[in-house]
Design a protein around this motif. Sequence first.
Motif: not given
Length: 125
Positions: A15, A18-19, A21-22, A25-26
């Motif tokens: 988790k 994933r956070a 990577l987000l 990207e953001a």
Amino acid sequence: MGFYRGVEEGAMNPKLLRAALLMVEATSIPLIVLGFLYLVTGYQLLNPGIQLIPRPRVIHTDAVLRITLVAVSILHGYGGLLLLIARLARSNLLRASLFILVHILLIVFLALVVFLEISLSSFPP
């Protein structure tokens, strides 16, 4: 230890990855836009003959843009470092040590930014 549990077990928490990577990207596009804006306005301040953006001094010295750039840079760097640690650190001890080091550096950098912003606010524009 809760937050560090995934690091101790040998793999970082999915988790958290994933956070991270987000986050990367953001923050990529806003970081490029703000960096380009600061680069162009900085060149305009050095060479008044370039007229790409009106009133470059106002934009280049704006506190909101500066704080936004720092916040986006911190988020991008933090997420990227977590991804690099997960990808490149093979040893559990190295991974855990780097994970903790990144958090310590993040706190130091945030404290430095807050100190500088408080110092800058005492000077008139």
